[in-house]
Motif scaffolding. Structure first.
Motif, PDB file in Angstrom:
ATOM      1  N   VAL A  13       0.824  -1.197   0.000  1.00  0.00           N
ATOM      2  CA  VAL A  13       0.000   0.000   0.000  1.00  0.00           C
ATOM      3  C   VAL A  13       0.865   1.257   0.000  1.00  0.00           C
ATOM      4  CG1 VAL A  13      -1.958   1.120   1.139  1.00  0.00           C
ATOM      5  CG2 VAL A  13      -1.688  -1.339   1.304  1.00  0.00           C
ATOM      6  N   ALA A  14       2.101   1.156  -0.451  1.00  0.00           N
ATOM      7  CA  ALA A  14       2.988   2.319  -0.538  1.00  0.00           C
ATOM      8  C   ALA A  14       2.723   3.068  -1.825  1.00  0.00           C
ATOM      9  CB  ALA A  14       4.442   1.861  -0.494  1.00  0.00           C
ATOM     10  N   THR A  15       3.157   4.290  -1.891  1.00  0.00           N
ATOM     11  CA  THR A  15       3.086   5.064  -3.125  1.00  0.00           C
ATOM     12  C   THR A  15       4.473   5.572  -3.454  1.00  0.00           C
ATOM     13  OG1 THR A  15       2.707   7.154  -2.016  1.00  0.00           O
ATOM     14  CG2 THR A  15       0.742   5.862  -2.578  1.00  0.00           C
ATOM     15  N   THR A  16       4.672   5.976  -4.679  1.00  0.00           N
ATOM     16  CA  THR A  16       5.967   6.516  -5.055  1.00  0.00           C
ATOM     17  C   THR A  16       6.300   7.749  -4.230  1.00  0.00           C
ATOM     18  OG1 THR A  16       5.678   5.692  -7.290  1.00  0.00           O
ATOM     19  CG2 THR A  16       7.318   7.425  -6.995  1.00  0.00           C
ATOM     20  N   ALA A  17       5.332   8.621  -4.015  1.00  0.00           N
ATOM     21  CA  ALA A  17       5.582   9.830  -3.231  1.00  0.00           C
ATOM     22  C   ALA A  17       6.002   9.479  -1.809  1.00  0.00           C
ATOM     23  CB  ALA A  17       4.342  10.706  -3.215  1.00  0.00           C
ATOM     24  N   LEU A  18       5.342   8.522  -1.209  1.00  0.00           N
ATOM     25  CA  LEU A  18       5.694   8.098   0.143  1.00  0.00           C
ATOM     26  C   LEU A  18       7.101   7.525   0.163  1.00  0.00           C
ATOM     27  CD1 LEU A  18       5.054   7.569   3.104  1.00  0.00           C
ATOM     28  CD2 LEU A  18       3.971   5.435   2.414  1.00  0.00           C
ATOM     29  N   ALA A  19       7.421   6.687  -0.800  1.00  0.00           N
ATOM     30  CA  ALA A  19       8.754   6.096  -0.858  1.00  0.00           C
ATOM     31  C   ALA A  19       9.824   7.177  -1.027  1.00  0.00           C
ATOM     32  CB  ALA A  19       8.838   5.087  -1.987  1.00  0.00           C
ATOM     33  N   LEU A  20       9.549   8.159  -1.864  1.00  0.00           N
ATOM     34  CA  LEU A  20      10.507   9.249  -2.035  1.00  0.00           C
ATOM     35  C   LEU A  20      10.659  10.045  -0.749  1.00  0.00           C
ATOM     36  CD1 LEU A  20       9.568  10.483  -5.606  1.00  0.00           C
ATOM     37  CD2 LEU A  20      11.700   9.401  -4.907  1.00  0.00           C
ATOM     38  N   ALA A  21       9.556  10.262  -0.048  1.00  0.00           N
ATOM     39  CA  ALA A  21       9.611  10.980   1.226  1.00  0.00           C
ATOM     40  C   ALA A  21      10.417  10.204   2.264  1.00  0.00           C
ATOM     41  CB  ALA A  21       8.195  11.235   1.742  1.00  0.00           C
ATOM     42  N   CYS A  22      10.466   8.889   2.132  1.00  0.00           N
ATOM     43  CA  CYS A  22      11.205   8.053   3.079  1.00  0.00           C
ATOM     44  C   CYS A  22      12.679   7.925   2.709  1.00  0.00           C
ATOM     45  CB  CYS A  22      10.565   6.673   3.165  1.00  0.00           C
ATOM     46  SG  CYS A  22       8.945   6.716   3.942  1.00  0.00           S
ATOM     47  N   GLY A  23      13.095   8.590   1.646  1.00  0.00           N
ATOM     48  CA  GLY A  23      14.517   8.645   1.383  1.00  0.00           C
ATOM     49  C   GLY A  23      15.047   7.827   0.224  1.00  0.00           C
ATOM     50  N   LEU A  24      14.238   7.477  -0.757  1.00  0.00           N
ATOM     51  CA  LEU A  24      14.788   6.791  -1.926  1.00  0.00           C
ATOM     52  C   LEU A  24      15.669   7.757  -2.700  1.00  0.00           C
ATOM     53  CD1 LEU A  24      11.847   4.686  -3.365  1.00  0.00           C
ATOM     54  CD2 LEU A  24      13.752   3.938  -1.985  1.00  0.00           C
ATOM     55  N   HIS A  25      16.718   7.238  -3.272  1.00  0.00           N
ATOM     56  CA  HIS A  25      17.659   8.053  -4.030  1.00  0.00           C
ATOM     57  C   HIS A  25      17.306   7.992  -5.510  1.00  0.00           C
ATOM     58  CE1 HIS A  25      19.931   8.348  -0.375  1.00  0.00           C
ATOM     59  NE2 HIS A  25      19.945   7.035  -0.274  1.00  0.00           N
ATOM     60  N   ALA A  26      17.924   8.884  -6.291  1.00  0.00           N
ATOM     61  CA  ALA A  26      17.678   8.919  -7.731  1.00  0.00           C
ATOM     62  C   ALA A  26      18.006   7.586  -8.381  1.00  0.00           C
ATOM     63  CB  ALA A  26      18.476  10.044  -8.376  1.00  0.00           C
ATOM     64  N   ALA A  27      19.068   6.909  -7.905  1.00  0.00           N
ATOM     65  CA  ALA A  27      19.441   5.609  -8.468  1.00  0.00           C
ATOM     66  C   ALA A  27      18.329   4.600  -8.244  1.00  0.00           C
ATOM     67  CB  ALA A  27      20.743   5.118  -7.858  1.00  0.00           C
ATOM     68  N   ASP A  28      17.711   4.646  -7.059  1.00  0.00           N
ATOM     69  CA  ASP A  28      16.594   3.757  -6.780  1.00  0.00           C
ATOM     70  C   ASP A  28      15.461   4.003  -7.771  1.00  0.00           C
ATOM     71  OD1 ASP A  28      17.879   2.720  -4.465  1.00  0.00           O
ATOM     72  OD2 ASP A  28      17.074   4.372  -3.270  1.00  0.00           O
ATOM     73  N   GLU A  29      15.154   5.265  -7.999  1.00  0.00           N
ATOM     74  CA  GLU A  29      14.063   5.612  -8.909  1.00  0.00           C
ATOM     75  C   GLU A  29      14.368   5.173 -10.340  1.00  0.00           C
ATOM     76  OE1 GLU A  29      10.830   6.740  -8.615  1.00  0.00           O
ATOM     77  OE2 GLU A  29      11.296   6.182  -6.561  1.00  0.00           O
ATOM     78  N   ALA A  30      15.615   5.326 -10.775  1.00  0.00           N
ATOM     79  CA  ALA A  30      15.993   4.899 -12.119  1.00  0.00           C
ATOM     80  C   ALA A  30      15.835   3.384 -12.255  1.00  0.00           C
ATOM     81  CB  ALA A  30      17.427   5.314 -12.438  1.00  0.00           C
ATOM     82  N   ALA A  31      16.259   2.646 -11.232  1.00  0.00           N
ATOM     83  CA  ALA A  31      16.119   1.188 -11.262  1.00  0.00           C
ATOM     84  C   ALA A  31      14.645   0.804 -11.241  1.00  0.00           C
ATOM     85  CB  ALA A  31      16.853   0.558 -10.075  1.00  0.00           C
ATOM     86  N   ILE A  32      13.868   1.490 -10.435  1.00  0.00           N
ATOM     87  CA  ILE A  32      12.435   1.187 -10.351  1.00  0.00           C
ATOM     88  C   ILE A  32      11.767   1.469 -11.686  1.00  0.00           C
ATOM     89  CG2 ILE A  32      10.273   1.958  -9.288  1.00  0.00           C
ATOM     90  CD1 ILE A  32      11.967   2.082  -6.619  1.00  0.00           C
ATOM     91  N   ASP A  33      12.102   2.603 -12.312  1.00  0.00           N
ATOM     92  CA  ASP A  33      11.539   2.902 -13.632  1.00  0.00           C
ATOM     93  C   ASP A  33      11.845   1.781 -14.617  1.00  0.00           C
ATOM     94  OD1 ASP A  33      10.551   5.337 -12.754  1.00  0.00           O
ATOM     95  OD2 ASP A  33      12.215   6.510 -13.580  1.00  0.00           O
ATOM     96  N   LYS A  34      13.094   1.309 -14.606  1.00  0.00           N
ATOM     97  CA  LYS A  34      13.513   0.240 -15.520  1.00  0.00           C
ATOM     98  C   LYS A  34      12.714  -1.039 -15.276  1.00  0.00           C
ATOM     99  CE  LYS A  34      17.489  -2.784 -16.321  1.00  0.00           C
ATOM    100  NZ  LYS A  34      18.914  -3.021 -15.978  1.00  0.00           N
ATOM    101  N   TRP A  35      12.600  -1.455 -14.009  1.00  0.00           N
ATOM    102  CA  TRP A  35      12.004  -2.746 -13.705  1.00  0.00           C
ATOM    103  C   TRP A  35      10.483  -2.721 -13.690  1.00  0.00           C
ATOM    104  CZ3 TRP A  35      14.706  -6.733 -14.731  1.00  0.00           C
ATOM    105  CH2 TRP A  35      16.108  -6.626 -14.711  1.00  0.00           C
ATOM    106  N   VAL A  36       9.878  -1.555 -13.469  1.00  0.00           N
ATOM    107  CA  VAL A  36       8.416  -1.462 -13.586  1.00  0.00           C
ATOM    108  C   VAL A  36       8.014  -1.857 -14.999  1.00  0.00           C
ATOM    109  CG1 VAL A  36       6.540   0.236 -13.816  1.00  0.00           C
ATOM    110  CG2 VAL A  36       7.877   0.150 -11.728  1.00  0.00           C
ATOM    111  N   ALA A  37       8.760  -1.371 -15.965  1.00  0.00           N
ATOM    112  CA  ALA A  37       8.469  -1.703 -17.360  1.00  0.00           C
ATOM    113  C   ALA A  37       8.802  -3.163 -17.669  1.00  0.00           C
ATOM    114  CB  ALA A  37       9.243  -0.779 -18.287  1.00  0.00           C
TER     115      ALA A  37
END
Length: 130
Positions: free
Chosen positions: A9-33
């Motif tokens: 039940v997490a959201t991207t905004a919540l995860a970013l607020a909890c301290g995800l880094h840009a590298a995490d987001e890039a990896a997540i973008d890659k693997w979501v697809a």
């Protein structure tokens, strides 16, 4: 290969607020697809992967060793899933594909000596309970 991870039940905004880094987001973008098609829609997959990144953050930089017998499913886990986990979680994975008899031998050796050969054994129904 079809992936159906547990729904979080997490959201991207919540995860970013909890301290995800840009590298995490890039990896997540890659693997979501990469993990499509799925029973989860894109937002749900993103939330799931954000949850994994957040949960793994305290363990970033660690290494784990796993093994599995040589079948197509386990080869896919070694080549794709381990890479996704490493990129998202920041935890290095060595997922060895070995013969079924060798998996059993290594598992029995580890159980009898308490020496950690692998942190996880990916097995089929014949070893359930071991």
């Amino acid at each position: 290969m079809h992936i159906t991870p547990l729904l979080r039940v997490a959201t991207t905004a919540l995860a970013l607020a909890c301290g995800l880094h840009a590298a995490d987001e890039a990896a997540i973008d890659k693997w979501v697809a990469a993990f499509a098609p799925s029973a989860l829609d894109e937002a749900q997959r993103r939330a799931e992967l954000n949850w994994f990144a957040e949960a793994a953050a305290p363990y970033a930089g660690m290494e784990i060793r796993t093994c599995a017998e040589q079948i197509a499913t386990h080869t896919w886990e070694a080549e794709v899933l381990a890479q996704a986990f490493e990129e998202i979680a920041g935890i290095a994975v060595t997922h060895n594909i070995i013969g079924e008899g060798v998996v059993v031998e290594k598992l029995q050796n580890q159980l009898s000596t308490d020496q950690v050969l692998y942190h996880a054994y990916v097995n089929d129904a014949d070893l359930v309970g071991t």
